[in-house]
Enzyme design. Structure first.
Site, PDB file in Angstrom:
ATOM      1  N   LEU A 122       1.489  -8.685   7.989  1.00  0.00           N
ATOM      2  CA  LEU A 122       2.539  -7.680   8.152  1.00  0.00           C
ATOM      3  C   LEU A 122       2.801  -7.176   6.749  1.00  0.00           C
ATOM      4  O   LEU A 122       3.079  -7.977   5.846  1.00  0.00           O
ATOM      5  CB  LEU A 122       3.798  -8.302   8.775  1.00  0.00           C
ATOM      6  CG  LEU A 122       4.955  -7.359   9.098  1.00  0.00           C
ATOM      7  CD1 LEU A 122       4.529  -6.308  10.114  1.00  0.00           C
ATOM      8  CD2 LEU A 122       6.159  -8.147   9.632  1.00  0.00           C
ATOM      9  N   ASP A 123       2.666  -5.865   6.546  1.00  0.00           N
ATOM     10  CA  ASP A 123       2.764  -5.297   5.203  1.00  0.00           C
ATOM     11  C   ASP A 123       3.930  -5.875   4.412  1.00  0.00           C
ATOM     12  O   ASP A 123       4.995  -6.163   4.968  1.00  0.00           O
ATOM     13  CB  ASP A 123       2.965  -3.771   5.283  1.00  0.00           C
ATOM     14  CG  ASP A 123       1.727  -3.065   5.809  1.00  0.00           C
ATOM     15  OD1 ASP A 123       0.660  -3.670   5.797  1.00  0.00           O
ATOM     16  OD2 ASP A 123       1.866  -1.903   6.230  1.00  0.00           O
ATOM     17  N   LYS A 124       3.741  -5.987   3.104  1.00  0.00           N
ATOM     18  CA  LYS A 124       4.794  -6.494   2.224  1.00  0.00           C
ATOM     19  C   LYS A 124       6.081  -5.695   2.391  1.00  0.00           C
ATOM     20  O   LYS A 124       7.181  -6.256   2.384  1.00  0.00           O
ATOM     21  CB  LYS A 124       4.318  -6.444   0.770  1.00  0.00           C
ATOM     22  CG  LYS A 124       5.322  -7.009  -0.221  1.00  0.00           C
ATOM     23  CD  LYS A 124       4.763  -7.016  -1.631  1.00  0.00           C
ATOM     24  CE  LYS A 124       5.763  -7.635  -2.612  1.00  0.00           C
ATOM     25  NZ  LYS A 124       5.219  -7.681  -3.994  1.00  0.00           N
TER      26      LYS A 124
ATOM     27  N   SER B 172       7.087  -4.149   5.027  1.00  0.00           N
ATOM     28  CA  SER B 172       7.597  -4.202   6.402  1.00  0.00           C
ATOM     29  C   SER B 172       8.282  -5.540   6.657  1.00  0.00           C
ATOM     30  O   SER B 172       8.137  -6.487   5.889  1.00  0.00           O
ATOM     31  CB  SER B 172       6.449  -4.000   7.391  1.00  0.00           C
ATOM     32  OG  SER B 172       5.776  -2.787   7.135  1.00  0.00           O
TER      33      SER B 172
END
Length: 238
Positions: free
Chosen positions: A102-104, A106
């Site tokens: 999960l993107d940094k 996000s």
């Protein structure tokens, strides 16, 4: 009598790495069984001593599967050189690692486990496992935008077209999106293709497991019912 287990499966079920990674490390001579370098296809019998580098490996019998509400700024990696890695952030007393990313920037739901095989099954793109997100953007969400983004978007940076997806407007600047793939920064790239910028991105569901009211930064063990349903879904998809 306990049956022997192939060395790559043994390492995977011990939570060390995936089977593919195990095969690579075995080929590099990094793994030993009873003092001898392991070879592809070797089996581990009860009582055998398995070493992964300098670390003795013991098979973890109990399955650990956690639902974590990841804050923005935390990186979904087990790499210790990353100061903000999620393993150190969660501080779980046993060895676990994240399932996917999960993107940094996000936040929201990420699953963590000690089971390499489970990682492989959930991450397998061809199985079309659903992941649900709440997305807030910098411009008003229009019917035209939702229609276009749901049909599949060509991403120039990745030279690929995204799979069709489910979208639903939930507010003037907010919409819900259900994806069945996990390309790098996919939602942000999809929005940028239509001159929208993501202001906030929150994952609220992975397959049957929901974030619910879990507070940010906290984790919980999945329930027995969630685990049983998840296993059924994974078996159905192969």
């Amino acid at each position: 009598m306990v049956s022997p287990v192939r060395i790559n499966k043994y390492l995977s079920e011990a939570g060390i790495c995936s089977r593919r990674e195990a095969d690579r490390r075995i080929a590099e001579g990094f793994v030993t069984i009873n003092g001898k370098k392991a070879e592809m296809g070797d089996r581990v019998f009860p009582g055998d001593k398995v070493m992964y580098g300098r670390t003795e490996v013991s098979k973890e019998e109990s399955v650990i599967l956690l639902a974590v509400n990841k804050p923005a700024g935390i990186v979904c990696t087990a790499e210790k050189r990353e100061r903000d890695n999620i393993v150190d952030f969660v501080q779980y007393p046993k060895r676990i690692y994240p399932i996917g990313r999960l993107d940094k920037d996000s936040h929201g739901l990420i699953l963590m486990t000690n089971q390499g095989d489970l990682v492989n099954k959930i991450m397998r793109g061809r199985n079309f496992h659903e992941k649900e997100y709440l997305v807030r953007v910098n411009r008003e969400v229009t019917k035209e935008f939702l229609q276009k983004i749901s049909q599949g978007v060509y991403l120039k940076e990745l030279d690929t077209v995204t799979r069709p997806c489910q979208v639903e407007k939930v507010g003037r600047y907010t919409f819900r999106m259900v994806l069945t793939q996990g390309l790098n920064r996919q939602i942000r790239r999809m929005c940028e293709a239509f001159q929208y910028r993501v202001v906030d991105l929150k994952r609220v569901r992975i397959m049957n497991i929901k974030l619910g009211s879990l507070r940010e930064g906290a984790y919980r063990e999945v329930t027995k019912e969630e685990w049983e349903t998840l296993q059924e879904m994974l078996q159905e998809r192969g």
